[in-house]
Design a protein around this motif. Structure first.
Motif, PDB file in Angstrom:
ATOM      1  N   ASP A   1       0.811  -1.212   0.000  1.00 38.68           N
ATOM      2  CA  ASP A   1       0.000   0.000   0.000  1.00 38.68           C
ATOM      3  C   ASP A   1       0.848   1.267   0.000  1.00 38.68           C
ATOM      4  N   LYS A   2       2.122   1.110   0.195  1.00 37.12           N
ATOM      5  CA  LYS A   2       3.029   2.256   0.213  1.00 37.12           C
ATOM      6  C   LYS A   2       3.086   2.877  -1.189  1.00 37.12           C
ATOM      7  N   PRO A   3       2.858   4.191  -1.294  1.00 41.42           N
ATOM      8  CA  PRO A   3       2.910   4.808  -2.635  1.00 41.42           C
ATOM      9  C   PRO A   3       4.300   4.669  -3.235  1.00 41.42           C
ATOM     10  N   GLU A   4       4.293   4.334  -4.506  1.00 42.72           N
ATOM     11  CA  GLU A   4       5.570   4.173  -5.212  1.00 42.72           C
ATOM     12  C   GLU A   4       6.103   5.518  -5.649  1.00 42.72           C
ATOM     13  N   ARG A   5       7.363   5.678  -5.544  1.00 44.60           N
ATOM     14  CA  ARG A   5       8.021   6.871  -6.066  1.00 44.60           C
ATOM     15  C   ARG A   5       8.272   6.614  -7.552  1.00 44.60           C
ATOM     16  N   PRO A   6       7.806   7.527  -8.422  1.00 45.97           N
ATOM     17  CA  PRO A   6       8.016   7.291  -9.856  1.00 45.97           C
ATOM     18  C   PRO A   6       9.505   7.182 -10.178  1.00 45.97           C
ATOM     19  N   ASP A   7       9.813   6.340 -11.153  1.00 47.89           N
ATOM     20  CA  ASP A   7      11.230   6.194 -11.498  1.00 47.89           C
ATOM     21  C   ASP A   7      11.726   7.468 -12.188  1.00 47.89           C
ATOM     22  N   PRO A   8      13.024   7.697 -12.161  1.00 52.62           N
ATOM     23  CA  PRO A   8      13.589   8.947 -12.698  1.00 52.62           C
ATOM     24  C   PRO A   8      13.263   9.184 -14.173  1.00 52.62           C
ATOM     25  N   ALA A   9      13.201   8.129 -14.973  1.00 52.66           N
ATOM     26  CA  ALA A   9      12.905   8.311 -16.394  1.00 52.66           C
ATOM     27  C   ALA A   9      11.484   8.846 -16.585  1.00 52.66           C
ATOM     28  N   ARG A  10      10.525   8.295 -15.860  1.00 54.05           N
ATOM     29  CA  ARG A  10       9.142   8.777 -15.979  1.00 54.05           C
ATOM     30  C   ARG A  10       9.018  10.208 -15.444  1.00 54.05           C
ATOM     31  N   ARG A  11       9.686  10.494 -14.339  1.00 54.60           N
ATOM     32  CA  ARG A  11       9.662  11.856 -13.800  1.00 54.60           C
ATOM     33  C   ARG A  11      10.257  12.839 -14.805  1.00 54.60           C
ATOM     34  N   SER A  12      11.346  12.438 -15.430  1.00 54.31           N
ATOM     35  CA  SER A  12      11.989  13.315 -16.414  1.00 54.31           C
ATOM     36  C   SER A  12      11.088  13.551 -17.613  1.00 54.31           C
ATOM     37  N   LEU A  13      10.431  12.506 -18.082  1.00 55.90           N
ATOM     38  CA  LEU A  13       9.530  12.665 -19.223  1.00 55.90           C
ATOM     39  C   LEU A  13       8.353  13.569 -18.851  1.00 55.90           C
ATOM     40  N   ASP A  14       7.825  13.402 -17.651  1.00 58.21           N
ATOM     41  CA  ASP A  14       6.746  14.282 -17.199  1.00 58.21           C
ATOM     42  C   ASP A  14       7.205  15.742 -17.204  1.00 58.21           C
ATOM     43  N   ARG A  15       8.424  15.994 -16.759  1.00 58.40           N
ATOM     44  CA  ARG A  15       8.961  17.366 -16.754  1.00 58.40           C
ATOM     45  C   ARG A  15       9.157  17.888 -18.180  1.00 58.40           C
ATOM     46  N   LEU A  16       9.570  16.992 -19.099  1.00 52.72           N
ATOM     47  CA  LEU A  16       9.714  17.405 -20.494  1.00 52.72           C
ATOM     48  C   LEU A  16       8.369  17.802 -21.098  1.00 52.72           C
ATOM     49  N   PHE A  17       7.323  17.027 -20.789  1.00 50.29           N
ATOM     50  CA  PHE A  17       5.990  17.376 -21.278  1.00 50.29           C
ATOM     51  C   PHE A  17       5.565  18.741 -20.739  1.00 50.29           C
ATOM     52  N   GLU A  18       5.828  18.966 -19.472  1.00 49.39           N
ATOM     53  CA  GLU A  18       5.494  20.245 -18.859  1.00 49.39           C
ATOM     54  C   GLU A  18       6.275  21.380 -19.525  1.00 49.39           C
ATOM     55  N   LEU A  19       7.571  21.151 -19.744  1.00 49.28           N
ATOM     56  CA  LEU A  19       8.420  22.144 -20.403  1.00 49.28           C
ATOM     57  C   LEU A  19       7.920  22.440 -21.819  1.00 49.28           C
ATOM     58  N   ALA A  20       7.574  21.390 -22.558  1.00 43.02           N
ATOM     59  CA  ALA A  20       7.078  21.577 -23.931  1.00 43.02           C
ATOM     60  C   ALA A  20       5.812  22.420 -23.943  1.00 43.02           C
ATOM     61  N   GLU A  21       4.940  22.172 -23.003  1.00 41.14           N
ATOM     62  CA  GLU A  21       3.695  22.932 -22.933  1.00 41.14           C
ATOM     63  C   GLU A  21       3.959  24.405 -22.617  1.00 41.14           C
ATOM     64  N   VAL A  22       4.800  24.661 -21.624  1.00 43.73           N
ATOM     65  CA  VAL A  22       5.099  26.039 -21.234  1.00 43.73           C
ATOM     66  C   VAL A  22       5.828  26.774 -22.351  1.00 43.73           C
ATOM     67  N   LEU A  23       6.856  26.147 -22.929  1.00 44.13           N
ATOM     68  CA  LEU A  23       7.599  26.798 -24.016  1.00 44.13           C
ATOM     69  C   LEU A  23       6.724  27.013 -25.243  1.00 44.13           C
ATOM     70  N   GLY A  24       5.905  26.022 -25.563  1.00 42.28           N
ATOM     71  CA  GLY A  24       5.011  26.154 -26.709  1.00 42.28           C
ATOM     72  C   GLY A  24       4.072  27.334 -26.561  1.00 42.28           C
ATOM     73  N   THR A  25       3.491  27.479 -25.388  1.00 41.07           N
ATOM     74  CA  THR A  25       2.590  28.594 -25.124  1.00 41.07           C
ATOM     75  C   THR A  25       3.324  29.924 -25.221  1.00 41.07           C
ATOM     76  N   MET A  26       4.515  29.991 -24.621  1.00 44.27           N
ATOM     77  CA  MET A  26       5.303  31.231 -24.682  1.00 44.27           C
ATOM     78  C   MET A  26       5.682  31.583 -26.116  1.00 44.27           C
ATOM     79  N   MET A  27       6.095  30.570 -26.887  1.00 36.96           N
ATOM     80  CA  MET A  27       6.501  30.815 -28.268  1.00 36.96           C
ATOM     81  C   MET A  27       5.322  31.304 -29.107  1.00 36.96           C
ATOM     82  N   GLN A  28       4.175  30.645 -28.957  1.00 36.81           N
ATOM     83  CA  GLN A  28       3.009  31.073 -29.733  1.00 36.81           C
ATOM     84  C   GLN A  28       2.608  32.500 -29.397  1.00 36.81           C
ATOM     85  N   ARG A  29       2.637  32.841 -28.115  1.00 33.92           N
ATOM     86  CA  ARG A  29       2.295  34.200 -27.699  1.00 33.92           C
ATOM     87  C   ARG A  29       3.312  35.200 -28.265  1.00 33.92           C
TER      88      ARG A  29
END
Length: 157
Positions: free
Chosen positions: A6-34
């Motif tokens: 029942d202990k929550p799993e800590r996401p592995d570093p690769a998944r965490r990194s990919l999640d951060r890349l998705f977040e970065l892509a979204e933020v940069l994309g919005t900034m670039m379009q604006r």
């Protein structure tokens, strides 16, 4: 006592990194379009201007290949950019079948403004990052980008 599973799993570093890349892509994309919209450009048109800035005068066919679009698509982009006075087209000096595309003075000014915006953002984001960490970050981004391009090249459209 709670079971271990029942202990929550800590996401592995690769998944965490990919999640951060998705977040970065979204933020940069919005900034670039604006930022592009503020300059009266679409992302596609800005890519054309950027390519012409880096490559200098090129044929329409070479520009389409470089951008990964069809010649028909690049023609539409160039029509709009020419109407706005940012690019000019003329006959190729040695190949009568080709058209040479280059930036106008207004197009060079537009790319200069894009460069200034890029440089200001780079200074803001990375000013206090030690050079060795920035080098590692840049190398890692390069590796990830190469892998994404390879995966994208293998996937059907």
């Amino acid at each position: 006592m709670k079971p271990l599973h029942d202990k929550p799993e800590r996401p592995d570093p690769a998944r965490r990194s990919l999640d951060r890349l998705f977040e970065l892509a979204e933020v940069l994309g919005t900034m670039m379009q604006r930022g592009m919209a503020e300059k009266g450009l679409t992302t596609a048109r800005a890519r054309v201007l950027w390519a012409l800035f880096h490559e200098g005068p090129v044929t329409q066919r070479a520009l389409a290949t470089q951008l990964g679009v069809t010649p028909r698509n690049v023609t539409g982009l160039l029509d709009a950019l020419q109407e706005d006075g940012l690019v000019c087209r003329k006959a190729h000096p040695t190949d009568r079948r080709a058209t040479l595309v280059s930036l106008t003075d207004k197009g060079r000014s537009a790319t200069a403004a894009l460069r200034v915006g890029r440089d200001e953002l780079a200074a803001l984001l990375f000013a206090d990052v030690p050079p060795d960490r920035l080098d590692t970050f840049t190398a890692t981004l390069g590796l990830v980008t190469e892998r994404l391009r390879a995966v994208g090249a293998d996937s059907p459209e």
